[in-house]
Design a protein around this motif. Structure first.
Motif, short mmCIF file in Angstrom:
data_model
loop_
_atom_site.label_atom_id
_atom_site.label_comp_id
_atom_site.label_asym_id
_atom_site.label_seq_id
_atom_site.Cartn_x
_atom_site.Cartn_y
_atom_site.Cartn_z
N GLN A 186 3.45 0.18 -18.87
CA GLN A 186 4.13 -0.49 -17.94
C GLN A 186 5.00 0.50 -16.96
N ALA A 187 4.74 1.53 -17.04
CA ALA A 187 5.38 2.82 -16.11
C ALA A 187 5.19 2.57 -14.82
N LEU A 188 4.30 2.33 -14.30
CA LEU A 188 3.81 1.98 -12.78
C LEU A 188 4.92 1.15 -12.31
N SER A 189 4.64 -0.19 -12.84
CA SER A 189 5.33 -1.51 -12.53
C SER A 189 6.99 -1.03 -12.42
N MET A 190 7.50 -0.19 -13.36
CA MET A 190 8.99 -0.22 -13.69
C MET A 190 9.33 0.84 -12.66
N ARG A 191 8.75 1.81 -12.38
CA ARG A 191 9.12 2.81 -11.34
C ARG A 191 8.73 2.42 -10.08
N ALA A 192 7.67 1.82 -9.81
CA ALA A 192 7.87 0.97 -8.39
C ALA A 192 8.98 0.22 -7.82
N ARG A 193 9.49 -0.32 -9.02
CA ARG A 193 10.64 -1.32 -8.54
C ARG A 193 11.86 -0.57 -8.69
N ALA A 194 12.06 0.20 -9.90
CA ALA A 194 13.25 1.14 -10.00
C ALA A 194 13.61 2.13 -8.74
N GLU A 195 12.38 2.61 -8.62
CA GLU A 195 12.62 3.55 -7.25
C GLU A 195 12.15 3.01 -5.89
N GLY A 196 11.03 2.62 -6.01
CA GLY A 196 10.27 2.14 -4.70
C GLY A 196 11.00 0.99 -3.93
N LEU A 197 11.40 -0.17 -4.74
CA LEU A 197 12.08 -0.94 -4.03
C LEU A 197 13.43 -0.72 -3.67
N GLY A 228 -1.98 -16.49 -0.17
CA GLY A 228 -0.97 -17.64 0.50
C GLY A 228 -1.68 -18.68 1.14
N GLY A 229 -2.71 -18.29 2.17
CA GLY A 229 -3.58 -19.16 2.57
C GLY A 229 -3.37 -19.83 3.88
N HIS A 230 -1.94 -20.10 4.04
CA HIS A 230 -1.58 -20.90 5.24
C HIS A 230 -1.22 -20.26 6.43
N GLY A 231 -1.17 -19.04 6.38
CA GLY A 231 -0.77 -18.43 7.49
C GLY A 231 0.51 -18.37 8.16
N ILE A 232 1.55 -18.75 7.11
CA ILE A 232 2.82 -18.95 7.46
C ILE A 232 3.85 -17.88 6.98
N ALA A 233 3.43 -16.86 6.04
CA ALA A 233 4.50 -15.96 5.42
C ALA A 233 3.68 -14.74 5.12
N LEU A 234 4.22 -13.73 5.37
CA LEU A 234 3.98 -12.27 5.27
C LEU A 234 4.30 -12.05 3.99
N GLY A 235 3.48 -11.26 3.26
CA GLY A 235 3.93 -10.78 1.80
C GLY A 235 2.81 -9.81 1.29
N GLY A 236 3.22 -8.80 0.41
CA GLY A 236 2.17 -7.98 -0.31
C GLY A 236 2.46 -7.83 -1.62
N VAL A 237 1.53 -7.29 -2.47
CA VAL A 237 1.83 -7.12 -3.97
C VAL A 237 0.88 -5.88 -4.42
N ILE A 238 1.51 -5.31 -5.35
CA ILE A 238 0.81 -4.28 -6.07
C ILE A 238 0.87 -4.91 -7.42
N ALA A 283 11.33 -2.20 1.09
CA ALA A 283 10.41 -3.38 1.45
C ALA A 283 10.14 -4.36 0.74
N ALA A 284 11.45 -5.33 0.75
CA ALA A 284 11.33 -6.38 -0.27
C ALA A 284 10.70 -7.52 0.39
N MET A 285 10.12 -8.58 -0.43
CA MET A 285 9.77 -9.98 -0.13
C MET A 285 10.97 -10.65 -0.03
N SER A 286 10.85 -11.67 1.15
CA SER A 286 11.94 -12.50 1.11
C SER A 286 11.87 -13.59 0.07
N PHE A 311 0.88 -1.11 0.09
CA PHE A 311 0.09 0.13 0.07
C PHE A 311 0.74 1.16 0.04
N HIS A 312 1.83 1.31 0.81
CA HIS A 312 2.75 2.35 0.95
C HIS A 312 3.63 2.65 -0.36
N LEU A 313 3.85 1.48 -1.10
CA LEU A 313 4.61 1.47 -2.17
C LEU A 313 3.77 2.19 -3.40
#
Lengths: 431, 262
Positions: free
Chosen positions: A259-270, A213-223, A275-278, A92-94
């Protein structure tokens, strides 16, 4: 008439984003538990850092295991791309940080997850981004709240905890009429029950921690980037439509277009927020998505059985789920959610806060946790937990009464779930 | 970046750098219903390897003003005018699909403006399925869906995007959905009506043709018929790759381009 021979949802749930590992032949998605990647030569290294060619540099920005999950979720949602994050809140923040800057404004549904409400209401104003909250069912309120500084409309596909169904096509039309994107949190529905991009949404986010995820064992988010919104159609989104010094003056809309949003969110935001996913979490979440269609079918079936039980129970004063004919969005749910309106419901317990406490303390199969969308049935009392940061007025506005119990119906045998609820409801009335 | 041609704005992508008028110019022409962004896996690389890439939006496409040109010949005349307008010719001309037909016409009819051509997803004839043409004429979403389904090799329908997080199939469909009403039909109709005649034999500059083994829109057999007409041609095969080869196999395409454009 010919039809497009696309792979279907169930197939994509298992395969999208992954080919057998080219080195080992591994059929399962390998966990690339690495921080960094060897460059083949200096030209390739320079090319990767300069966005001249794709590939992995450092796992804060991208990782092969996480990339499989990103491609899979984008495929299931019908988006042009996805960026995974450490949690749903990080997603959400990203998204907010990628398209907005100080001085901008959000119009948001007032019936959203307490954490999201908190971020918009209390945290983002510290960075100069303010929010007006509106009744998600009131289209005029959405429109009236838009100011020249507004940059996004935000809501949940199913509200929390009242399970309001958002009229996505109508709210998307309001947004688009004002040259704005509609961003939706689709955590409660998953792409199995609803594809918001097909209905007009421009950005979809999930707490992947939940049903995906469904199993309640790992945190993660996605845009997920829908790819249909024209960020260059007006001057409201300079982070995407103006040159960016962070990559030597590149303009994301000119080079990457849809694809501008995807590219900027990764190139700048991550790169900058980090806040990367493991990779290990991505692996666990992928195991969940492989069975998403099967699980969601069962979630919906069990929810129907639980709703029937609660509706007839004397200890229950009301049941809120869009499948109930008295729910204000019952007809809308039939239209937008033909496979079912999810597995989250809320109900009121006779006896108010004290009865609610006794109910929570007497469930044995259901778990008392601050989570939803687990394979296991979960219960919580939002007024004292997930929504406790809200003021009394905000609680009322969000439809969170002291008698409200939120239930996330799991995949156990429906009879066992109902037996447990019945026992706890009986206990709740023995005050 | 915007340039002008025939007094109308033309949107171009240059790889995110200022247009270097001293570098070797490479003009990249997109296919039916698409725009400059289909070259985003190549432009920035070329810009940092001694070239001046100019991925252009044809009139009526992407961010360019004006109406679509109705025939391949008319599109070629516009491209030739555009080359004159930017004053950087002769150019290396790179085409994809419909862009190949335009490149063939420019290279054969306006040869002083073209140094060499590289063709991806090329054929002497591009007949269009009547159901696709009909859907495009009615501006139905079926048209982008069918084009997307047919334009990718089987691998790209599952995975394989080297850019982390991007999903190729929806990317193609979203791009086509953004085309204005009538644009896809205009382009498909122009492709369908095009008769190459002896165009290949009239081309004197060096030619490179890249063919994907799983290209359903310009199948290898159709490409071979075109290739047979050139007096001198270099043919490059990409196994398991479909029509959208510059996105399906961007690393291979970059290598081939770097070699072919020298």
């Amino acid at each position: 008439m010919v039809e497009p021979d696309y792979l279907k949802f169930d197939t994509l749930s298992l395969h999208a984003g992954q080919e057998p590992d080219p080195t080992t032949g591994s059929r399962g998605v390998p966990i690339y538990q690495t921080t960094s990647y060897s460059f083949t030569d200096t030209d390739q290294a320079a090319g990767l850092f300069n966005l001249e060619q794709p590939g992995h540099i450092y796992s804060r920005i991208s990782n092969p295991t996480v990339a499989v999950l990103e491609e899979r979720i984008a495929a299931l949602e019908g988006g042009v791309g996805a960026v995974c994050t450490a949690s749903g809140m990080a997603a959400f923040h990203l998204a907010c940080a990628t398209i907005m800057s100080a001085g901008n404004h959000v119009v948001a549904s007032r019936n959203i997850y307490g954490g999201s409400h908190n971020m918009l209401n209390l945290t983002m104003p510290r960075f100069g981004i303010n929010t007006t909250f509106v009744d998600p069912r009131d289209l005029d309120a959405w429109s009236d709240a838009i100011t020249p500084d507004t940059r996004v409309l935000f809501a949940e596909t199913l509200g929390n905890p009242g399970i309001e169904v958002l009229d996505i096509p109508a709210v998307a039309e309001v947004a688009h009429q004002h040259g704005l994107p509609l961003m939706l949190d689709a955590t409660f529905t998953t792409p199995y029950l609803m594809k918001p991009i097909d209905l007009g949404a421009d950005i979809v986010m999930h707490s992947v921690t939940k049903f995906l995820g469904g199993h309640g064992i790992a945190l993660g988010g996605v845009i997920v980037d829908g790819g249909r919104f024209d960020w260059a159609a007006n001057d409201k989104f300079p982070t995407l439509s103006q040159p960016y010094d962070g990559y030597h003056g590149i303009t994301f809309t000119e080079e990457y277009g849809h694809q501008a949003l995807s590219m900027r969110a990764r190139a700048e935001g991550l790169r900058d927020f980090g806040a990367a996913m493991s990779p290990t979490n991505a692996f666990h979440l992928l195991q969940g998505i492989e069975t998403l269609p099967l699980r969601m079918q069962r979630h919906v079936e069990n929810t129907a059985a639980v709703v029937d039980f609660l509706t007839d129970n004397e200890a229950v004063s009301w049941v809120s789920h869009p499948s109930v004919s008295s729910h204000p969005d019952h007809e809308l749910a039939k239209q937008l959610l033909p496979k079912g309106a999810g597995a989250i419901l809320s109900f009121g317990i006779n006896g108010g806060r004290e009865a609610g406490r006794r109910f929570i303390e007497n469930v044995q199969l259901a778990s008392h946790v601050a989570n939803v969308g687990d394979a296991k049935t979960l219960v919580i009392h939002p007024a004292s937990t997930t929504h406790q940061q809200l003021s009394a007025d905000d609680l009322v506005a969000a439809g969170v009464g002291e008698d409200l119990i939120r239930l996330s119906v799991g995949l156990e045998d429906a009879g066992d779930i109902i037996f447990d609820l019945a026992r706890a409801l009986r206990a709740s009335q023995k005050g | 970046m915007d340039l002008q041609c025939r007094s109308l704005d033309v949107k171009i992508a240059t790889g995110g750098v200022a247009l270097d008028r001293d570098a070797r110019p490479v003009l990249l022409i997109h296919g039916a219903g698409m725009d400059r962004t289909v070259w985003n896996q190549q432009t920035r690389y070329l810009a940092h390897h001694g070239f001046a890439p100019i991925a252009v939006d044809l009139p009526g496409h992407g961010g360019s003003d004006g109406a679509c040109h109705e025939t391949i010949g008319s599109m070629a005349e516009w491209v030739n005018d555009f080359i004159d307008e930017i004053g950087m010719g002769p150019v290396r001309l790179v085409g994809h699909s419909m862009g190949c037909l335009i490149a063939l016409e420019v290279a054969s009819s306006f040869s002083p403006n073209v140094e060499r051509i590289v063709l991806m997803g090329a054929a002497a004839a591009m007949p269009v399925h009547p159901d696709l043409l009909g859907a495009a004429q009615r501006n139905e979403i079926l048209a982008p869906q069918l084009m997307t389904a047919w334009a990718h090799g089987s691998r790209a329908h599952i995975a394989g995007n080297p850019t982390p997080g991007l999903w190729m199939r929806s990317s193609c469909q979203a791009l086509l959905e953004r085309a204005g009403d009538g644009v896809i039909f205009n382009d498909l109709y122009a492709c369908n009506a095009y008769d190459a005649g002896d165009v290949a034999a009239r081309i004197e500059c060096p030619v490179t043709v890249i063919v994907g083994s799983e290209d359903k829109m310009t199948p290898p057999k159709a490409t071979a018929q075109l290739v047979a007409g050139f007096s001198e041609v270099e043919l490059k095969h990409l196994d398991g790759i479909g029509h959208m080869m510059m996105l399906e196999a961007p690393n291979d395409i970059r290598k081939i381009l770097l070699e072919a454009l020298q």
